[in-house]
Design a protein around this motif. Structure first.
Motif, PDB file in Angstrom:
ATOM      1  N   THR A 216       1.598   2.230   2.898  1.00 30.27           N
ATOM      2  CA  THR A 216       2.915   2.289   2.248  1.00 30.27           C
ATOM      3  C   THR A 216       3.459   3.705   2.131  1.00 30.27           C
ATOM      4  N   GLN A 217       2.600   4.704   2.474  1.00 26.78           N
ATOM      5  CA  GLN A 217       2.972   6.120   2.330  1.00 26.78           C
ATOM      6  C   GLN A 217       3.421   6.417   0.898  1.00 26.78           C
ATOM      7  N   ALA A 218       2.717   5.804  -0.048  1.00 28.31           N
ATOM      8  CA  ALA A 218       3.064   5.945  -1.461  1.00 28.31           C
ATOM      9  C   ALA A 218       2.610   7.292  -2.013  1.00 28.31           C
ATOM     10  N   THR A 490      15.963   5.885  -4.610  1.00 28.60           N
ATOM     11  CA  THR A 490      14.923   5.924  -3.571  1.00 28.60           C
ATOM     12  C   THR A 490      13.507   5.710  -4.103  1.00 28.60           C
ATOM     13  N   ASP A 491      13.285   5.963  -5.388  1.00 32.61           N
ATOM     14  CA  ASP A 491      11.934   5.881  -5.955  1.00 32.61           C
ATOM     15  C   ASP A 491      11.759   4.604  -6.774  1.00 32.61           C
ATOM     16  N   LYS A 515       6.407   4.947  -5.630  1.00 29.76           N
ATOM     17  CA  LYS A 515       7.198   5.661  -4.614  1.00 29.76           C
ATOM     18  C   LYS A 515       6.756   5.328  -3.188  1.00 29.76           C
ATOM     19  N   GLN A 517       7.246   4.258   0.633  1.00 21.39           N
ATOM     20  CA  GLN A 517       8.304   4.566   1.586  1.00 21.39           C
ATOM     21  C   GLN A 517       8.619   3.321   2.412  1.00 21.39           C
ATOM     22  N   GLY A 518       9.880   3.102   2.699  1.00 23.37           N
ATOM     23  CA  GLY A 518      10.266   1.916   3.454  1.00 23.37           C
ATOM     24  C   GLY A 518      10.327   0.702   2.549  1.00 23.37           C
ATOM     25  N   THR A 520       9.655  -1.632  -0.425  1.00 20.24           N
ATOM     26  CA  THR A 520       9.237  -1.368  -1.807  1.00 20.24           C
ATOM     27  C   THR A 520       9.073  -2.650  -2.621  1.00 20.24           C
TER      28      THR A 520
END
Length: 623
Positions: A216-218, A490-491, A515, A517-518, A520
């Protein structure tokens, strides 16, 4: 002899001398026949207690470090000194020379701190052979080794160079791990703390969390798994984490204990507590229906306008359906049926707005506004009902969920399983602490049923396990924008809570992804992680699965309770036993049991029927 010395005084002096001599002889004889007193050294070394997991696996153990320093003026040949010492302490010769030259006028300077025992021993041998090292000094300090490096790092915490705990359990349980020594009294050794976490389970769940964070690139992930019936936390993950053996290199982000210290708006996950409150107080019934047309709008008599949007037009819904589809409109309408004070009282009884009271330092109380707060408005009650305008911690969410999982009675969460003294004797063993009832049993059971519906066909369907019943609730909430005010575009906080099995709850599992990315939406990115983690927990604990071969039968069967393992003169047959059934064996002192793998016993050494002897080692293999 000539009459000058009279006989009377002479005999008196002789008598006194004889009596004194006799006294000396008697005293000497008594002293010679008496055991000499035992001299107690005033420098008895006090050892800090260890930190272990629930099964006795070492997570933090005491050791000794040495600070290595010199008197610069006493080093006549710096180059030769550096040449001898550098290979042993792992520094370059230039580094050592530079330290000595920069501190040439100082009476003393450290060359390197925290040398281990083997390095110290090697330097001591070098000292004994070389006169150049006569100016060397070693300062012995208590230290700590963390065998599992970054495992549950924020929970365990770390110790400073002064031997005092600085974070986590090392800090909060300082007086237990290293009792205060009182002058003139017997020295008191540190006590050993057994945590409730299972190190093997913790490791497996941390791997899942790391994978999810990468996918998730969190920015961060929190994961807590707790026993529903005892309040004992089995796994506690906060990523990113740090290597406890090198904590000085860690960033503030890696040191942060998010589940305890971070507060955030949970979003729709909170709806389970709102609906439970509405039902329990009689504000609504299970059969009441509410129309969702995609937006909740209301204008108060004072002119205040309230507008809450929903993800869809859900039409007529009961409480069950409102949770299934996570309907904001229906929840806001339900909130109209209850008085604000009554609503807030239930939330506070669940622990929101107060520190959870676990053994961890730095717990946040979160935020639950009261009706007298200057920020309270007509919008507050419906907004809190959907998990906004209220902040919580991950620990609070799990502790509140114990009320739903435990028939309406919340439990105190804990991280301490037991405490033993230096001789291994138990001085404390955790017993579940029940709080005051918050919900009726019928309310709690109905909510569990609703959560199961969410997992079967609602927003949390990706958390469904198939062969074990599970109840979930997902939530995705915008995070506050602390720089510009309002909410970030965005967050997001994406979170999901789970309870399983539904018919007899054993585990509460809560995951928060921050947070991402992409994608959520929690139903898409957190619910699958819940399913993956729940699978691991079920297999690790040996919980029954609906599809297990041992339960496959065309007709009706009766399964009796599990009898405790009895050891007699021979080794019993452990085949088919779960890891949970085997755990009592680990507490025994007369045998040594080694468990390999997870699931159920498929093989054992020695074989069943072998003679059982004291201190025998029994190795069990699970699949």
């Amino acid at each position: 002899m000539n009459g000058f010395i009279k006989k009377g005084p002479l005999w008196f002096l002789v008598s006194v001398a004889a009596a004194f001599s006799l006294y000396i002889i008697v005293k000497y004889g008594i002293f010679a026949c008496t055991e000499p007193p035992v001299t107690v050294s005033e420098n008895t070394e006090i050892q800090r207690g260890s930190i272990l997991d629930r099964n006795g696996k070492a997570l933090a153990v005491p050791t000794t470090f040495y600070h290595f320093g010199v008197t610069p003026a006493s080093i006549k040949n710096k180059e030769n000194f550096a040449h001898l010492v550098a290979p042993i302490i792992g520094m370059s010769e230039n580094e050592i020379i530079s330290i000595i030259e920069k501190n040439s006028r100082a009476s003393f300077v450290y060359i390197k701190k925290k040398l281990d025992q083997s390095t110290y021993d090697e330097l001591k041998k070098l000292m004994s052979r070389n006169a150049l090292l006569s100016a060397v000094r070693f300062d012995k300090i208590p230290g700590r080794v963390y065998p599992e490096n970054d495992l549950a790092s924020q929970l365990i915490g770390f110790m400073g160079s002064d031997g005092k705990g600085l974070a986590g359990i090392e800090y909060s349980m300082e007086k237990t791990l290293s009792p205060e020594q009182k002058s003139g009294e017997e020295p008191v050794q540190g006590k050993n703390i057994y945590l409730t976490i299972d190190a093997n389970l913790q490791s497996n769940l941390e791997k899942i969390a790391h994978d999810a964070m990468e996918t998730t690139q969190a920015a961060s992930i929190m994961m807590i798994a707790a026993e529903a019936k005892t309040g004992e936390v089995l796994s506690y993950t906060s990523l990113p984490s740090m290597n406890l053996n090198e904590y000085t290199k860690a960033t503030p982000d890696e040191m942060k204990d998010r589940p305890a210290s971070d507060s955030y708006e949970p979003g729709s996950v909170f709806k389970i507590f709102s609906v439970a409150t509405f039902l329990d107080t009689g504000a609504i019934s299970q059969n009441d229906i509410f129309m969702c047309d995609g937006i909740y709008e209301k204008q108060t008599s004072s002119g205040e306008r309230i507008r809450i949007t929903c993800l869809d037009h859900h039409g007529w819904q009961t409480a069950r359906e409102a949770l299934k589809y996570s309907c904001n409109d229906a929840l806001a309408q339900m909130s109209e049926k209850i008085e604000s004070e009554e609503f807030l009282a239930k939330l506070k009884a669940l622990g929101f707005g107060s520190r959870p009271g676990t053994e961890l330092p730095g717990e946040t109380p979160g935020l639950v506004r009261n009706t007298n707060d200057r920020f309270w408005s007509a919008r507050s009650k419906p907004t809190i009902a959907i998990g906004q305008e209220i902040t919580v911690s991950a620990l609070q969410m799990v502790q509140a969920a114990t009320a739903i999982a435990n028939g309406g009675i919340p439990l105190q969460l804990t991280f301490i399983s037991k405490i033993t003294n230096s001789a291994g004797q138990e001085e404390y063993v955790h017993v579940p602490t029940y709080k005051d009832r918050v919900f009726k049993t019928t309310t709690a059971n109905y909510l569990l049923s609703c959560m199961e519906t969410v997992a079967q066909s609602g927003t949390g369907h990706k958390a469904s396990l198939g062969d074990v019943s599970i109840g979930v609730k997902t939530g995705t909430a915008q995070m506050a924008d602390h720089e510009n005010g309002g909410y970030s575009k965005t967050d997001f906080i994406s979170n999901c809570i789970a309870v399983f099995p539904v018919e007899d709850p054993e585990i509460i599992l809560y995951i928060v992804i921050e947070k991402a990315q992409g994608e959520t939406y929690a139903g898409r990115i957190v619910a699958p992680v819940i399913a993956q983690a729940a699978d691991v927990i079920i297999d690790h604990l040996g919980m029954s699965r609906g599809g297990a071969s041992s339960l496959a039968h065309p007709g009706q069967i009766s399964i009796s309770g599990t009898a405790p393992i009895s050891l007699t003169d021979t080794v019993p047959d452990f085949t088919g036993m779960s890891k949970r059934q085997l755990l009592p064996l680990l507490e025994r002192r007369d045998i040594h049991v080694k468990i390999n793998g997870d699931g159920w016993v498929t093989n054992q050494k020695p074989e069943a029927g072998s003679p059982l002897s004291e201190n025998m080692e029994i190795e069990l293999y699970l699949e």
